[in-house]
Design a protein around this motif. Structure first.
Motif, PDB file in Angstrom:
ATOM      1  N   GLU A 106     170.926  12.938  83.603  1.00  0.00           N
ATOM      2  CA  GLU A 106     169.830  13.099  84.563  1.00  0.00           C
ATOM      3  C   GLU A 106     168.759  14.039  83.999  1.00  0.00           C
ATOM      4  OE1 GLU A 106     172.084  12.492  88.849  1.00  0.00           O
ATOM      5  OE2 GLU A 106     172.388  14.367  87.757  1.00  0.00           O
ATOM      6  N   ILE A 107     169.192  15.099  83.354  1.00  0.00           N
ATOM      7  CA  ILE A 107     168.240  16.024  82.729  1.00  0.00           C
ATOM      8  C   ILE A 107     167.477  15.318  81.616  1.00  0.00           C
ATOM      9  CG2 ILE A 107     168.038  18.115  81.324  1.00  0.00           C
ATOM     10  CD1 ILE A 107     170.323  19.287  83.066  1.00  0.00           C
ATOM     11  N   ASP A 108     168.183  14.528  80.812  1.00  0.00           N
ATOM     12  CA  ASP A 108     167.512  13.758  79.754  1.00  0.00           C
ATOM     13  C   ASP A 108     166.436  12.850  80.335  1.00  0.00           C
ATOM     14  OD1 ASP A 108     168.990  14.902  77.709  1.00  0.00           O
ATOM     15  OD2 ASP A 108     170.440  13.243  77.611  1.00  0.00           O
ATOM     16  N   ARG A 109     166.735  12.178  81.441  1.00  0.00           N
ATOM     17  CA  ARG A 109     165.759  11.281  82.070  1.00  0.00           C
ATOM     18  C   ARG A 109     164.539  12.054  82.567  1.00  0.00           C
ATOM     19  NH1 ARG A 109     170.212   8.820  84.591  1.00  0.00           N
ATOM     20  NH2 ARG A 109     169.512   9.505  86.638  1.00  0.00           N
ATOM     21  N   LEU A 110     164.752  13.223  83.146  1.00  0.00           N
ATOM     22  CA  LEU A 110     163.625  14.037  83.610  1.00  0.00           C
ATOM     23  C   LEU A 110     162.773  14.511  82.435  1.00  0.00           C
ATOM     24  CD1 LEU A 110     165.337  16.144  86.407  1.00  0.00           C
ATOM     25  CD2 LEU A 110     163.546  14.433  86.706  1.00  0.00           C
ATOM     26  N   ILE A 114     158.504  13.556  81.417  1.00  0.00           N
ATOM     27  CA  ILE A 114     157.416  14.525  81.271  1.00  0.00           C
ATOM     28  C   ILE A 114     156.628  14.197  80.010  1.00  0.00           C
ATOM     29  CG2 ILE A 114     156.859  16.966  80.932  1.00  0.00           C
ATOM     30  CD1 ILE A 114     159.446  17.595  82.497  1.00  0.00           C
ATOM     31  N   PRO A 115     155.309  13.951  80.139  1.00  0.00           N
ATOM     32  CA  PRO A 115     154.520  13.623  78.952  1.00  0.00           C
ATOM     33  C   PRO A 115     154.440  14.817  77.995  1.00  0.00           C
ATOM     34  CG  PRO A 115     153.142  13.665  80.931  1.00  0.00           C
ATOM     35  CD  PRO A 115     154.535  13.970  81.357  1.00  0.00           C
ATOM     36  N   PRO A 116     154.419  14.553  76.693  1.00  0.00           N
ATOM     37  CA  PRO A 116     154.345  15.652  75.727  1.00  0.00           C
ATOM     38  C   PRO A 116     152.954  16.269  75.698  1.00  0.00           C
ATOM     39  CG  PRO A 116     154.300  13.548  74.593  1.00  0.00           C
ATOM     40  CD  PRO A 116     154.511  13.258  76.052  1.00  0.00           C
TER      41      PRO A 116
END
Length: 126
Positions: A106-110, A114-116
């Motif tokens: 879930e953290i990976d998906r969030l 987020i755009p770099p």
């Protein structure tokens, strides 16, 4: 543990360097270095990061990665949503309440969502 602390521990372990020996070479206490590794201290200073890069004799991409991880490794974050939308404030509060319960995926998906390096000004609240 912070991303920087994890990287530091990996570098030490791969080279078989004792915490106390590295601390002495960097002129910090072993307790401070241990606290950095375990995320009990704030992000390290720019000078310390440069000393660590020199200590491990890393260059280019690996040095940049260590600098990036140090920037992203403050264990106690304050998010200022003043002037942002109500949704932004809601999101920041929900994240602070629930981050401990999120799975790694879930953290990976969030993170992916987020755009770099956004270069534009944040949207203002209505």
């Amino acid at each position: 543990m912070t991303p920087f602390g994890q990287k530091l521990r990996e570098l030490r372990g791969a080279r078989g360097i004792a915490l106390k020996d590295m601390a002495a070479a960097l002129r910090v206490t072993p307790a401070y270095l241990s606290a950095l590794e375990h995320g009990r201290r704030g992000r390290p200073s720019w000078r310390l990061v440069q000393a660590i890069i020199g200590y491990f004799n890393v260059i280019w991409d690996e040095a940049e990665e260590i600098e990036r991880l140090a920037r992203l490794s403050h264990p106690r974050i304050v998010i200022d949503t003043a002037g942002l939308t109500p949704k932004a404030t809601e999101f920041a509060n929900l994240l602070s309440e629930r981050i401990a319960f999120l799975s790694a995926s879930e953290i990976d998906r969030l993170i992916e969502a987020i755009p770099p390096n956004p270069r534009r000004a944040p949207p203002k609240a209505n």
